[in-house]
Motif scaffolding. Sequence first.
Motif, mmCIF file in Angstrom:
data_model
loop_
_atom_site.group_PDB
_atom_site.id
_atom_site.type_symbol
_atom_site.label_atom_id
_atom_site.label_comp_id
_atom_site.label_asym_id
_atom_site.label_seq_id
_atom_site.Cartn_x
_atom_site.Cartn_y
_atom_site.Cartn_z
ATOM 1 N N MET A 1 -22.732 122.074 34.595
ATOM 2 C CA MET A 1 -22.596 123.165 34.580
ATOM 3 C C MET A 1 -23.539 123.902 33.533
ATOM 4 S SD MET A 1 -21.225 126.327 33.106
ATOM 5 C CE MET A 1 -20.444 125.634 31.534
ATOM 6 N N ILE A 2 -24.141 125.075 34.020
ATOM 7 C CA ILE A 2 -25.397 125.941 33.410
ATOM 8 C C ILE A 2 -24.611 127.197 33.373
ATOM 9 C CG2 ILE A 2 -27.458 126.880 33.401
ATOM 10 C CD1 ILE A 2 -28.257 124.444 35.029
ATOM 11 N N TYR A 3 -24.768 127.971 32.097
ATOM 12 C CA TYR A 3 -24.280 129.142 31.886
ATOM 13 C C TYR A 3 -25.381 129.906 31.242
ATOM 14 C CZ TYR A 3 -21.836 133.428 30.412
ATOM 15 O OH TYR A 3 -21.571 134.647 30.020
ATOM 16 N N GLY A 4 -25.524 131.136 32.029
ATOM 17 C CA GLY A 4 -26.753 132.127 31.785
ATOM 18 C C GLY A 4 -26.538 133.749 31.946
ATOM 19 N N ILE A 73 -24.146 128.892 42.450
ATOM 20 C CA ILE A 73 -24.599 129.638 41.459
ATOM 21 C C ILE A 73 -23.543 130.936 41.619
ATOM 22 C CG2 ILE A 73 -26.347 130.907 40.288
ATOM 23 C CD1 ILE A 73 -28.242 129.118 41.899
ATOM 24 N N GLN A 74 -22.655 131.156 40.675
ATOM 25 C CA GLN A 74 -21.784 131.991 40.910
ATOM 26 C C GLN A 74 -22.087 133.344 40.011
ATOM 27 O OE1 GLN A 74 -17.657 131.477 41.014
ATOM 28 N NE2 GLN A 74 -17.870 129.405 42.186
ATOM 29 N N TYR A 75 -22.508 134.381 40.441
ATOM 30 C CA TYR A 75 -23.086 135.340 39.567
ATOM 31 C C TYR A 75 -22.115 136.627 39.682
ATOM 32 C CZ TYR A 75 -26.038 139.409 38.489
ATOM 33 O OH TYR A 75 -26.534 140.646 37.985
ATOM 34 N N VAL A 76 -21.826 137.286 38.579
ATOM 35 C CA VAL A 76 -20.846 138.325 38.555
ATOM 36 C C VAL A 76 -21.721 139.467 38.681
ATOM 37 C CG1 VAL A 76 -19.083 139.779 37.296
ATOM 38 C CG2 VAL A 76 -19.006 137.181 37.503
ATOM 39 N N VAL A 77 -21.572 140.408 39.773
ATOM 40 C CA VAL A 77 -22.279 141.748 40.012
ATOM 41 C C VAL A 77 -21.737 142.717 39.144
ATOM 42 C CG1 VAL A 77 -23.327 143.414 41.579
ATOM 43 C CG2 VAL A 77 -23.286 141.048 42.170
ATOM 44 N N SER A 78 -20.587 142.917 39.378
ATOM 45 C CA SER A 78 -19.622 144.007 38.512
ATOM 46 C C SER A 78 -18.281 143.474 38.297
ATOM 47 C CB SER A 78 -19.398 145.309 39.241
ATOM 48 O OG SER A 78 -18.868 145.077 40.652
ATOM 49 N N GLY A 79 -17.555 144.126 37.321
ATOM 50 C CA GLY A 79 -16.418 143.644 36.910
ATOM 51 C C GLY A 79 -16.576 142.392 36.036
ATOM 52 N N SER A 122 -23.574 137.757 34.400
ATOM 53 C CA SER A 122 -23.587 136.596 33.872
ATOM 54 C C SER A 122 -23.651 135.697 35.109
ATOM 55 C CB SER A 122 -22.642 135.983 33.127
ATOM 56 O OG SER A 122 -21.137 136.530 33.697
ATOM 57 N N TYR A 123 -24.108 134.387 35.029
ATOM 58 C CA TYR A 123 -24.062 133.479 36.263
ATOM 59 C C TYR A 123 -23.485 131.972 35.640
ATOM 60 C CZ TYR A 123 -28.802 131.330 34.793
ATOM 61 O OH TYR A 123 -29.575 130.912 33.935
ATOM 62 N N ALA A 124 -23.263 131.143 36.450
ATOM 63 C CA ALA A 124 -22.766 129.832 36.169
ATOM 64 C C ALA A 124 -23.065 128.978 37.267
ATOM 65 C CB ALA A 124 -21.268 129.755 35.736
ATOM 66 N N VAL A 125 -23.714 127.725 37.062
ATOM 67 C CA VAL A 125 -24.003 126.972 37.998
ATOM 68 C C VAL A 125 -22.962 125.506 37.881
ATOM 69 C CG1 VAL A 125 -25.886 125.355 39.003
ATOM 70 C CG2 VAL A 125 -26.628 127.377 37.712
#
Length: 158
Positions: A1-4, A73-79, A122-125
């Motif tokens: 897992m990668i977080y950034g 790769i999960q990326y939160v655009v808003s919220g 933020s994103y997480a892989v």
Amino acid sequence: MIYGRLDNVDLEQATLPEAVLEGLRFLKETNLENAPEGRIEIDGDRIFASVQDYDTRPAEANRPESHIRYFDIQYVVSGEEAIGFAPLNAGMRAVEDHAEERDILFYDTVAGETSLMMPAGSYAVFYPWDVHRPGCAVAEPGKAVRKVVVKVRVEATP
């Protein structure tokens, strides 16, 4: 897992695999706030994205999942949301196996699950050796989230 954070990608690019960078470049270069929900082609079945709008739910209402052929790769655009995650252990057994048709396996319980807070930007892989539980409420359920999940075929990794 990668977080950034997407705004740090330029600083971190030397430490990230090229296949992850391909997905992150798409996220950086695309107007995701106005993109329609659904699938967006990036490179055929090798890399594609899914734009999703939904309300967060209590963690127990969401099922832990893993994938075999793709990493996310999960990326939160808003919220904002929380995503539970843990390593996929050898003893874990899927209670629903849709690996062939949809590349997803679901689990009832996950030992050692930790929550990852995902604010906008933020994103997480999550790799095939990670179990993750997306869409969880941070404080109270029902908060709207716009998220983009970039799917990258595992064979695409260097």
